[in-house]
Design an enzyme around this catalytic site. Sequence first.
Site, PDB file in Angstrom:
ATOM      1  N   TYR A 125     -79.399 -30.933 -41.536  1.00 53.51           N
ATOM      2  CA  TYR A 125     -78.576 -31.818 -40.707  1.00 53.51           C
ATOM      3  C   TYR A 125     -79.485 -32.500 -39.683  1.00 53.51           C
ATOM      4  O   TYR A 125     -80.307 -31.842 -39.042  1.00 53.51           O
ATOM      5  CB  TYR A 125     -77.493 -31.009 -40.006  1.00 53.51           C
ATOM      6  CG  TYR A 125     -76.720 -31.763 -38.948  1.00 53.51           C
ATOM      7  CD1 TYR A 125     -75.616 -32.543 -39.287  1.00 53.51           C
ATOM      8  CD2 TYR A 125     -77.092 -31.698 -37.606  1.00 53.51           C
ATOM      9  CE1 TYR A 125     -74.909 -33.233 -38.316  1.00 53.51           C
ATOM     10  CE2 TYR A 125     -76.397 -32.390 -36.633  1.00 53.51           C
ATOM     11  CZ  TYR A 125     -75.308 -33.152 -36.987  1.00 53.51           C
ATOM     12  OH  TYR A 125     -74.606 -33.832 -36.017  1.00 53.51           O
ATOM     13  N   HIS A 126     -79.313 -33.806 -39.509  1.00 46.74           N
ATOM     14  CA  HIS A 126     -80.193 -34.581 -38.637  1.00 46.74           C
ATOM     15  C   HIS A 126     -79.577 -34.708 -37.247  1.00 46.74           C
ATOM     16  O   HIS A 126     -78.522 -35.312 -37.065  1.00 46.74           O
ATOM     17  CB  HIS A 126     -80.408 -35.976 -39.226  1.00 46.74           C
ATOM     18  CG  HIS A 126     -81.655 -36.650 -38.749  1.00 46.74           C
ATOM     19  ND1 HIS A 126     -82.020 -36.708 -37.413  1.00 46.74           N
ATOM     20  CD2 HIS A 126     -82.639 -37.315 -39.434  1.00 46.74           C
ATOM     21  CE1 HIS A 126     -83.160 -37.361 -37.294  1.00 46.74           C
ATOM     22  NE2 HIS A 126     -83.559 -37.740 -38.503  1.00 46.74           N
ATOM     23  N   GLY A 127     -80.241 -34.131 -36.227  1.00 46.67           N
ATOM     24  CA  GLY A 127     -79.814 -34.307 -34.852  1.00 46.67           C
ATOM     25  C   GLY A 127     -80.202 -35.677 -34.335  1.00 46.67           C
ATOM     26  O   GLY A 127     -80.735 -36.516 -35.078  1.00 46.67           O
ATOM     27  N   GLU A 159     -76.780 -40.571 -39.408  1.00 41.59           N
ATOM     28  CA  GLU A 159     -76.292 -39.283 -38.916  1.00 41.59           C
ATOM     29  C   GLU A 159     -76.891 -38.971 -37.550  1.00 41.59           C
ATOM     30  O   GLU A 159     -76.204 -38.443 -36.658  1.00 41.59           O
ATOM     31  CB  GLU A 159     -76.647 -38.182 -39.911  1.00 41.59           C
ATOM     32  CG  GLU A 159     -76.073 -36.824 -39.569  1.00 41.59           C
ATOM     33  CD  GLU A 159     -76.295 -35.837 -40.704  1.00 41.59           C
ATOM     34  OE1 GLU A 159     -75.349 -35.611 -41.473  1.00 41.59           O
ATOM     35  OE2 GLU A 159     -77.430 -35.330 -40.840  1.00 41.59           O
ATOM     36  N   ARG A 177     -77.512 -30.950 -31.160  1.00 39.49           N
ATOM     37  CA  ARG A 177     -76.824 -32.087 -30.548  1.00 39.49           C
ATOM     38  C   ARG A 177     -76.712 -31.971 -29.035  1.00 39.49           C
ATOM     39  O   ARG A 177     -76.406 -32.950 -28.357  1.00 39.49           O
ATOM     40  CB  ARG A 177     -75.422 -32.221 -31.128  1.00 39.49           C
ATOM     41  CG  ARG A 177     -75.376 -32.900 -32.470  1.00 39.49           C
ATOM     42  CD  ARG A 177     -75.400 -34.400 -32.323  1.00 39.49           C
ATOM     43  NE  ARG A 177     -75.831 -35.025 -33.565  1.00 39.49           N
ATOM     44  CZ  ARG A 177     -76.162 -36.296 -33.684  1.00 39.49           C
ATOM     45  NH1 ARG A 177     -76.121 -37.083 -32.641  1.00 39.49           N
ATOM     46  NH2 ARG A 177     -76.550 -36.784 -34.833  1.00 39.49           N
TER      47      ARG A 177
END
Length: 330
Positions: free
Chosen positions: A129-131, A202, A240
């Site tokens: 998952y890309h912050g 994202e 995040r």
Amino acid sequence: MTAGNESCTAGLTSMSYLTCLTYILEEWTGVEDIGDYLSYAFYILWLFFPLVVVFVLPGVLIVLFYVSILWLHIYKRKNEIKEAYSHDPWIGAREVLATLWDGHGRLWHGYELHGIENIPEGPGLVVFYHGATPVDYIYFSARLHIMKKRRCRVVADHFVFRLPGFRILIEVLGVLHGPKEACVRTLQNGHLLAIAPGGVREALFSDEMYTILWSDRKGFAQVAIDAKVPIIPMFTQNVREGFRTLGGIKIFRSIYERIRLPVVPLYGGFPVKLRTFIGEPIPYEPNMTAEELAAKTKAAVQALIEKHQKIPGNIFRALMERFQTQKKED
């Protein structure tokens, strides 16, 4: 005003340093009651200091990137004089960079890496998952290099290759833009490769709800199938909360969709607790389609988010997790 200044410089009366400084400034500038203006200026500075900090702290990452680049140039020049490593002249440089970034992760975020045993000995495709920034991936690759002496290449967006001065960093770290054939070849050569299918979209437009924005992308799954390697899902807790973006403002979304450049402002750099969790590998299955594998990978990353991330994310809570005495179990 002049009499006050003369008394200050002559030491005839008892007066504070700030009062003397005020008299001197009034004499130099010719502005009367300058102390009132200074008091107002200090008040404004105090009022907006938190806002300034959240936009200044991200600059620390930029500084670290260019420190890394400067080190690589110094190292390159040194090795033109003395070749310390004949088979790979960048081994020593990578060791230093890994130590630099791992040290930053430990000190600023109390960074932890869980599930490293799920990284296969051979090739594999790490999907994460890309912050708002890729700082968690940088910490992961640095810790992996220190613990396992392994490199992990990564696929980056095209704009990264246009950043001034980044060429040498990209070459040394093995950053790829693609295409698919290059990714497959990297894996077939026995390397680890990482990719965030959500990419820049994202990074900029997901939020504290940790919504996965992969659309219908399945190219990464086809790469894993063609290379016949497992996919390793990965997620970093509180990523995040360390950095956030203003992606919720519609005008920034419109601008991005037009020019496809990361023009959305980000803020943060908060020293929140970061923990990266590596899930169990999804093995290669010759009969599985790219659509099925992509869906399975997305579900695996979503499961890591649901297990390890409190939603919605909260910056204060993530900061307080720095003071937990026990490490979170995998």
